[in-house]
Write a protein that holds these residues in place. Structure first.
Motif, PDB file in Angstrom:
ATOM      1  N   GLY B  95       0.809  -1.218   0.000  1.00  0.00           N
ATOM      2  CA  GLY B  95       0.000   0.000   0.000  1.00  0.00           C
ATOM      3  C   GLY B  95       0.838   1.262   0.000  1.00  0.00           C
ATOM      4  N   GLU B  96       1.960   1.227   0.695  1.00  0.00           N
ATOM      5  CA  GLU B  96       2.796   2.417   0.765  1.00  0.00           C
ATOM      6  C   GLU B  96       3.417   2.729  -0.604  1.00  0.00           C
ATOM      7  N   ALA B  97       3.913   1.692  -1.274  1.00  0.00           N
ATOM      8  CA  ALA B  97       4.513   1.895  -2.597  1.00  0.00           C
ATOM      9  C   ALA B  97       3.466   2.419  -3.583  1.00  0.00           C
ATOM     10  N   VAL B  98       2.262   1.835  -3.524  1.00  0.00           N
ATOM     11  CA  VAL B  98       1.203   2.290  -4.432  1.00  0.00           C
ATOM     12  C   VAL B  98       0.827   3.742  -4.122  1.00  0.00           C
ATOM     13  N   TYR B  99       0.797   4.072  -2.844  1.00  0.00           N
ATOM     14  CA  TYR B  99       0.488   5.453  -2.459  1.00  0.00           C
ATOM     15  C   TYR B  99       1.513   6.420  -3.066  1.00  0.00           C
ATOM     16  N   TRP B 100       2.805   6.134  -2.872  1.00  0.00           N
ATOM     17  CA  TRP B 100       3.827   7.074  -3.366  1.00  0.00           C
ATOM     18  C   TRP B 100       3.924   7.050  -4.888  1.00  0.00           C
ATOM     19  N   PHE B 123      -4.431  -2.132  -4.085  1.00  0.00           N
ATOM     20  CA  PHE B 123      -4.273  -1.228  -2.934  1.00  0.00           C
ATOM     21  C   PHE B 123      -4.994   0.092  -3.194  1.00  0.00           C
ATOM     22  N   MET B 124      -6.265  -0.047  -3.632  1.00  0.00           N
ATOM     23  CA  MET B 124      -6.980   1.138  -4.115  1.00  0.00           C
ATOM     24  C   MET B 124      -7.364   2.108  -2.998  1.00  0.00           C
ATOM     25  N   ASP B 125      -7.416   1.635  -1.765  1.00  0.00           N
ATOM     26  CA  ASP B 125      -7.658   2.596  -0.673  1.00  0.00           C
ATOM     27  C   ASP B 125      -6.517   3.610  -0.587  1.00  0.00           C
ATOM     28  N   ALA B 138     -10.670  11.808  -9.875  1.00  0.00           N
ATOM     29  CA  ALA B 138     -10.289  10.479 -10.355  1.00  0.00           C
ATOM     30  C   ALA B 138     -11.468   9.520 -10.420  1.00  0.00           C
ATOM     31  N   VAL B 139     -11.334   8.591 -11.351  1.00  0.00           N
ATOM     32  CA  VAL B 139     -12.273   7.482 -11.510  1.00  0.00           C
ATOM     33  C   VAL B 139     -11.488   6.216 -11.201  1.00  0.00           C
ATOM     34  N   LEU B 140     -11.858   5.524 -10.130  1.00  0.00           N
ATOM     35  CA  LEU B 140     -11.014   4.453  -9.593  1.00  0.00           C
ATOM     36  C   LEU B 140     -11.702   3.089  -9.646  1.00  0.00           C
ATOM     37  N   SER B 141     -10.916   2.075  -9.914  1.00  0.00           N
ATOM     38  CA  SER B 141     -11.430   0.699  -9.893  1.00  0.00           C
ATOM     39  C   SER B 141     -10.408  -0.234  -9.270  1.00  0.00           C
ATOM     40  N   ARG B 142     -10.900  -1.152  -8.465  1.00  0.00           N
ATOM     41  CA  ARG B 142     -10.097  -2.257  -8.006  1.00  0.00           C
ATOM     42  C   ARG B 142     -10.031  -3.237  -9.178  1.00  0.00           C
ATOM     43  N   GLY B 143      -8.825  -3.529  -9.684  1.00  0.00           N
ATOM     44  CA  GLY B 143      -8.706  -4.504 -10.761  1.00  0.00           C
ATOM     45  C   GLY B 143      -9.218  -5.861 -10.316  1.00  0.00           C
ATOM     46  N   MET B 144     -10.101  -6.498 -11.139  1.00  0.00           N
ATOM     47  CA  MET B 144     -10.700  -7.783 -10.762  1.00  0.00           C
ATOM     48  C   MET B 144     -10.268  -8.841 -11.760  1.00  0.00           C
ATOM     49  N   ILE B 145      -9.663  -9.907 -11.242  1.00  0.00           N
ATOM     50  CA  ILE B 145      -9.323 -11.038 -12.089  1.00  0.00           C
ATOM     51  C   ILE B 145     -10.138 -12.218 -11.598  1.00  0.00           C
ATOM     52  N   SER B 159     -14.391  -5.083  -4.264  1.00  0.00           N
ATOM     53  CA  SER B 159     -14.878  -4.001  -5.112  1.00  0.00           C
ATOM     54  C   SER B 159     -16.133  -3.367  -4.537  1.00  0.00           C
ATOM     55  N   GLU B 160     -17.022  -4.195  -4.038  1.00  0.00           N
ATOM     56  CA  GLU B 160     -18.252  -3.658  -3.456  1.00  0.00           C
ATOM     57  C   GLU B 160     -17.928  -2.763  -2.247  1.00  0.00           C
ATOM     58  N   GLU B 161     -17.032  -3.236  -1.424  1.00  0.00           N
ATOM     59  CA  GLU B 161     -16.597  -2.410  -0.279  1.00  0.00           C
ATOM     60  C   GLU B 161     -15.967  -1.106  -0.750  1.00  0.00           C
ATOM     61  N   PHE B 162     -15.140  -1.225  -1.774  1.00  0.00           N
ATOM     62  CA  PHE B 162     -14.450  -0.032  -2.282  1.00  0.00           C
ATOM     63  C   PHE B 162     -15.465   0.983  -2.818  1.00  0.00           C
ATOM     64  N   VAL B 163     -16.484   0.491  -3.522  1.00  0.00           N
ATOM     65  CA  VAL B 163     -17.548   1.379  -4.006  1.00  0.00           C
ATOM     66  C   VAL B 163     -18.230   2.060  -2.819  1.00  0.00           C
ATOM     67  N   ARG B 164     -18.585   1.306  -1.818  1.00  0.00           N
ATOM     68  CA  ARG B 164     -19.321   1.879  -0.687  1.00  0.00           C
ATOM     69  C   ARG B 164     -18.482   2.916   0.060  1.00  0.00           C
ATOM     70  N   ARG B 165     -17.188   2.644   0.162  1.00  0.00           N
ATOM     71  CA  ARG B 165     -16.334   3.578   0.904  1.00  0.00           C
ATOM     72  C   ARG B 165     -16.037   4.851   0.133  1.00  0.00           C
ATOM     73  N   TRP B 166     -15.855   4.739  -1.179  1.00  0.00           N
ATOM     74  CA  TRP B 166     -15.245   5.854  -1.902  1.00  0.00           C
ATOM     75  C   TRP B 166     -16.087   6.475  -3.007  1.00  0.00           C
ATOM     76  N   HIS B 167     -17.122   5.838  -3.490  1.00  0.00           N
ATOM     77  CA  HIS B 167     -17.876   6.417  -4.613  1.00  0.00           C
ATOM     78  C   HIS B 167     -18.541   7.713  -4.173  1.00  0.00           C
ATOM     79  N   GLY B 168     -18.197   8.802  -4.843  1.00  0.00           N
ATOM     80  CA  GLY B 168     -18.743  10.116  -4.486  1.00  0.00           C
ATOM     81  C   GLY B 168     -17.983  10.813  -3.375  1.00  0.00           C
TER      82      GLY B 168
END
Lengths: 431, 431
Positions: B95-100, B123-125, B138-145, B159-168
């Motif tokens: 997460g730290e590397a993705v943040y920086w 590490f989309m949070d 920004a328009v953000l997505s957790r990559g899903m494989i 992804s559902e959690e990420f939407v609930r936390r961050w959408h809007g």
């Protein structure tokens, strides 16, 4: 006491990669490269420990004063662009307009790290004057069109005079070539006369070859030969010859260019913008042809940024051929520097080696788009911007420092160029 | 009292051309465009009479933290690049590397005039936190494989959690989409489940489609359908969907994309560099498909400069098709702004109109490479540089002024990104 020490820079070379070294410059030339340490005394020292140090870019093809036509007639079919937009304005050019258009081009080129440019245009005494005054290096040709006997002879005389006046002038910064325009505007006989003149004057030749399919089809229909074959048969390829474009090469053309050691100026931006196509550069390189990069005129580009030409050259052949291994960064970096010097037959330009002309660029590295420092040579080709240029030295003289032109009045150049542009557009606000 | 008056700028719009006007901004939105004169009172006034004023760029596709991998594994075959260079390093990401890495990307994007970016990564949070802190949109997505049932379900929950936390979130600056990676890494069944989730959560979807010939041939061999057909059959095209790349489209694919109103993110730099090819953008535009521009990740570009993507888009289709009239400057300018907003289903982004988000860029015009002022919109597409960016405003907040980041500590961001890059490269000098 020597003129200049550039200390501890990250030197970039196409074949040497990146290495830390000092450079000593004296009397316009590089006299040593390596660890100087604390030895010696220098009129000036530069600390380059935060910079990449690279040869200045060599722009192998262009028409500098066409900066005045930047943004005119974009996105039009080629013939409409030429006939309705370019020619009427070029017809209104005079020496003053060409001078200021060239000054504008030089300002843009120096600020983006170009130390040598190539020009084929009109009012060339005014171009040479701009080169002399500004301190840049240039290879200049009076454009020669030989459709009639009278016109052709007059251009030969102009060119001979231009060679005598300017070849080797400005302390060697100006070289002159003969500049027959193209096989579709010069007869084969005329090209032969130009070849003879080139031998007599001991200067190389530049021309345009096979820029478009239309040109090649026209030559095939008219003469049963490709433009490359016509130029070969004229004897011009027995002289040192640099050919601009070479986009639409046909069966056997590459072999002729390779065998005759013709060098090529690849102008990807202009070739794409005018819809001419994509030159077969991987094939030319494979046969050992020396290929440099050029911007062509700003009217078909629309800037004079050699970093953009590097990027285009590095990208389009990979994409068009679906082969990511084509034209790697080192090859393209060489095309913009070392191979560019060779393409122009300037054997002491384009490299950071003892004995070479001191044409040197210091690039800032401390930028988000150049971070992290994974591969600095790759960053120069794939990520750098003109504004990363910090210092530009030509013939040992510092012309750009901190990204600014040291000696030129940039505001005046822009104002005069704007005025001349209005004038040739027939705009009443102008002249 | 309103927040901001931008006075007397040369407003650029894809359909409106260039016109002088004032812009009034209040509470993060443009409230009026036109002649304000001396009326009203404003917390702040900017004189834009020497600037072009344009919508901020909308970068429709990317993987921001891949800045850490800039310049790694250039010029290699795609699979070697991925398997030997990218994946081992991405495996070491935290997460730290993705943040920086994301902070570095945001610094580069803001300075080059991008006000909205799109991201699909891990590490989309941490990515969302960087967006929240910096002020960019920004328009953000957790990559899903979804190759296995278990992995796929876990990504759906993430992804559902990420939407609930961050959408809007961040005052509406963050939107979230679902991000199923591609039809070759997600089964058709899985894509159907993603489509249902997207409907339930009322968010759009982004994915990669037909990036390479290899992908298309594999899907045809495995399923007898093109990637476009697989995605259609999954039901994902019944949702708002943006498809990145669309390089290797086969017979009928363009018609499907047009009929289903799928939007496309065109990434010319990345497609060329990886040797994927040249997407059939003229054909897509002809059928009315909305096409935006993207940089993709910096590892395959190698920068995040939307001006370069504009230039590539404007040049390569002309060259590859030998048609200089394709993708004129206005079309490409729209792809980078207005059409980009539409491609991301953001109906108040990409235009300078009352009611739209105040995402505004002021460009310096007083530069040699933008002189003469023959056609300013053309100059933005064919000649401008990131360093021409003077002021960048997102949601009414000034983030760049005089070309400098107002609120961010650029030196710290570069140092931390450099450290993280060493760490994921397994370099002992790092972490």
């Amino acid at each position: 006491m020597e003129d200049l020490l550039i200390r501890n820079g990250l030197l970039l070379g196409a074949s040497t990669g990146a290495q830390r070294a000092d450079i000593v410059v004296d009397k316009g030339r590089i006299v040593s490269v390596g660890a100087v340490g604390t030895m010696g005394a220098f009129r000036r020292e530069m600390d380059a420990s935060n910079h990449a140090v690279m040869p200045g870019f060599v722009n192998c093809h262009g028409h500098a004063a066409m900066t005045l036509l930047r943004g005119i007639g974009d996105d039009l079919p080629l013939h409409q662009w030429l006939e309705e937009e370019m020619w009427p304005r070029e017809d209104r050019l005079d020496g003053e307009a060409v001078y200021w258009g060239t000054m504008l081009a030089i300002a843009e080129m120096l600020k983006s790290g170009t130390t040598t440019f190539t020009d084929m245009y009109f009012f060339m005494d005014d171009v040479a004057r701009a080169v002399e005054e500004t301190g840049i290096r240039a290879v200049l040709s009076r454009g020669m069109i030989g459709t009639s006997e009278e016109e052709g002879s007059s251009r030969m005389e102009d060119s001979e005079e231009f060679v005598r006046r300017w070849h080797g002038a400005a302390g060697g910064r100006i070289s002159v070539m003969l500049g027959p325009h193209a096989p579709y505007t010069c007869s084969e006989t005329y090209l032969s006369r130009v070849a003879n003149l080139s031998a007599r004057l001991a200067v190389p030749v530049q021309t345009h070859i096979s820029e478009t399919e239309h040109e090649v089809e026209t030559m095939l229909a008219r003469h049963g030969k490709t433009p490359v074959e016509i130029v070969r048969d004229s004897g011009l390829m027995d002289r040192p010859l640099i050919a601009a474009h070479c986009v639409d090469l046909r069966q056997g053309d590459i072999e002729i260019l390779a065998e005759k050691e013709v060098t090529v100026a690849h102008n990807p931006g202009s070739n794409l913008k005018l819809g001419s196509g994509i030159a077969p550069i991987p094939g030319l390189l494979e046969k050992g042809v020396v290929v440099g990069l050029g911007t062509d005129g700003a009217a078909s580009n629309n800037n004079l940024d050699m970093m953009e030409e590097m990027r285009l050259a590095a990208l389009i052949h990979k994409g068009a051929n679906r082969q990511p291994t084509l034209l790697p960064a080192e090859t393209v970096f060489s095309m913009a520097t070392e191979a560019g010097g060779r393409a122009l037959f300037l054997d002491d330009v384009g490299r950071l080696e003892p004995g070479c002309r001191a044409d040197i660029v210091l690039m800032c590295l401390n930028r988000p788009h150049l971070t992290p420092a994974n591969n600095i040579l790759s960053h120069m080709v794939y990520a750098a911007q003109p504004s990363d240029v910090d210092t530009v030295i030509v013939d040992g003289r510092v012309l750009v420092e901190g990204g600014r032109l040291v000696e030129l009045d940039e505001e005046k150049i822009m104002a005069e160029a704007e005025r001349c542009a209005r004038q040739i557009s027939g705009d009443n606000n102008g002249g």
